[in-house]
Design an enzyme around this catalytic site. Structure first.
Site, PDB file in Angstrom:
ATOM      1  CE  LYS A  27      -2.412   1.366   3.717  1.00 46.57           C
ATOM      2  NZ  LYS A  27      -3.500   1.558   4.689  1.00 46.57           N
ATOM      3  CB  SER A  80      -1.167   2.729 -17.033  1.00 49.42           C
ATOM      4  OG  SER A  80      -0.567   3.869 -17.604  1.00 49.42           O
ATOM      5  CE1 TYR A 130      -0.354  -0.330 -18.239  1.00 46.93           C
ATOM      6  CE2 TYR A 130      -2.721  -0.654 -18.441  1.00 46.93           C
ATOM      7  CZ  TYR A 130      -1.532  -0.177 -18.960  1.00 46.93           C
ATOM      8  OH  TYR A 130      -1.526   0.454 -20.171  1.00 46.93           O
TER       9      TYR A 130
END
Length: 116
Positions: A9, A25, A58
């Site tokens: 995280k 992305s 991504y």
């Protein structure tokens, strides 16, 4: 049995850009990616603290020490420059491995997105 657990995280980074006319992305300062163990092309869940939006895309690396966090493509419509985000990655693990696993938690400077 495999379970899906938090792998890493990056907590509370500020959006530095939103590029609508891009393939897609999220561009993340490569130093942040390394600190969290995020690899190029890895799925990233994006939680927008500012407006409550959640989405997935991504990761692609941005310039080191730039603090860049830019949403690209359609995801750019879900953020505004200056929004605060939490970036989360997940991994599948065997149950015993998952019980012992400790995720990478990164807390960059909220104003600059740089590591302290």
């Amino acid at each position: 049995m495999l379970v899906n657990v938090v792998k890493s995280k990056i907590h509370r980074v500020k959006v530095t850009g939103a590029e609508l006319h891009y393939i897609g992305s999220i561009t993340i300062d490569e130093d942040l990616m390394d600190a969290a163990g995020v690899i190029e092309g890895e799925r990233v869940q994006i939680v927008n603290v500012t407006n409550g939006e959640r989405l997935e895309t991504y990761a692609i690396p941005g310039p080191r020490k730039s603090g860049e966090v830019t949403l690209n493509g359609a995801a750019a419509r879900k953020v505004a420059k200056g929004d605060i985000l939490i970036l989360i990655t997940y991994a599948f693990m065997e149950l015993d491995e998952a019980k012992a696993f400790k995720p990478s938690l990164v807390f960059p400077n909220e104003e600059t997105n740089l590591l302290n």
